[in-house]
Design an enzyme around this catalytic site. Sequence first.
Site, mmCIF file in Angstrom:
data_model
loop_
_atom_site.group_PDB
_atom_site.id
_atom_site.type_symbol
_atom_site.label_atom_id
_atom_site.label_comp_id
_atom_site.label_asym_id
_atom_site.label_seq_id
_atom_site.Cartn_x
_atom_site.Cartn_y
_atom_site.Cartn_z
ATOM 1 N N CYS A 112 -14.037 -2.076 3.658
ATOM 2 C CA CYS A 112 -13.205 -3.123 3.527
ATOM 3 C C CYS A 112 -13.705 -4.466 4.536
ATOM 4 O O CYS A 112 -13.230 -5.547 4.023
ATOM 5 C CB CYS A 112 -11.854 -2.843 4.117
ATOM 6 N N HIS A 259 -8.581 -8.867 3.673
ATOM 7 C CA HIS A 259 -8.621 -7.675 2.724
ATOM 8 C C HIS A 259 -7.394 -7.282 1.996
ATOM 9 O O HIS A 259 -6.535 -7.425 3.098
ATOM 10 C CB HIS A 259 -9.498 -6.639 3.702
ATOM 11 N N ASN A 289 -5.921 -1.863 -3.970
ATOM 12 C CA ASN A 289 -6.735 -1.915 -2.923
ATOM 13 C C ASN A 289 -8.035 -1.401 -3.548
ATOM 14 O O ASN A 289 -8.379 -0.147 -3.570
ATOM 15 C CB ASN A 289 -6.289 -1.007 -1.592
#
Length: 336
Positions: A112, A259, A289
């Site tokens: 991430c 993120h 995600n």
Amino acid sequence: MGSKIIGIDYYFPKTTLRNSDLAVEFPDYDFTKIEKKVGIHTRYISAVDETALDLAVKAAEKLMLRFDKNAIDFILYCTQSPEYFLPTTACILQNRLGLSKNIGALDFNLGCSGYVYGVSMAKGLINSGQAKNVLLVTAETYSKFLHKKDRSNRAIFGDAATATIISYDEDEGIGDFLFGTDGAGFDKLIVKNGCSRFPFDKEADEITYGTDNTYTDNHLYMNGPEVFNFTNAVIPDFTNEVLLKNKESVTSVDHFVFHQANQFMLDFMRKRLKIEKEKFYNDLADGGNTVSNTIPIALKKLSQNLDYTNPKKLLIVGFGVGLSWAGGLITINNKL
């Protein structure tokens, strides 16, 4: 001597996984709760025979339609879904794209926080005179790591790839960066089996966690509460440190792009940092995600709707698996 982000493109696989699809598989769970709290409606899932590299090639080819591929002199490839243990996937990408052989190419394994690391490394290569046009690629197929019965993680993660061109410019469009690492939390988000420490286990036991979620040590495991606690404890103060490093403030930065982990976490951090909602990017509905891909996808989308009367200062912050975090300032003056 400076550097700037010239353009970004991204690619999603063709197969979609909507909340309505998951509701069929898990009829005892109300997925409207996921959409309301986590903010995700649709994820894109790679085909059985489709790898992260395949997605990366498609993202890069989209970008090459508006950039001379012969000018690229370095590839940075961020992935935790490599094509092989060896060789380096970036080398294969060079060949698949038909790029010059007189270039550098390397992989780096980060999740991430990976895109932020990549932008900083590209800046370093350019400012030190080692490259003029860097192709930064992120690509992940986390869906291949997920257990079929792991409802929570299947509701969060999707697959994608992005390609970014970072080039030499007389003006500096990329500011200062800071980084953080806490390897003590390595097991908070992990695929335990299949590499050097523990081999893939064909008879791995199924493990239940959370509310009726299942995985094995061959699959991805995420300790959601611990990851949230880490983010809450570290990222707000870290963000202020990045602002200070760049001699900026919450009010002087035009937009914040974190993120895209989940909507609840982002809202929580925004409120702690006292950032206006309009300045804080939050859009997980389409894609979910996608790990290292979320920031460049967000930058691409955000840049399409900005008024460029004045250059825009954007603070980017990545955090997650590792545990790892990174943040820095970029300036853009056109659609990416």
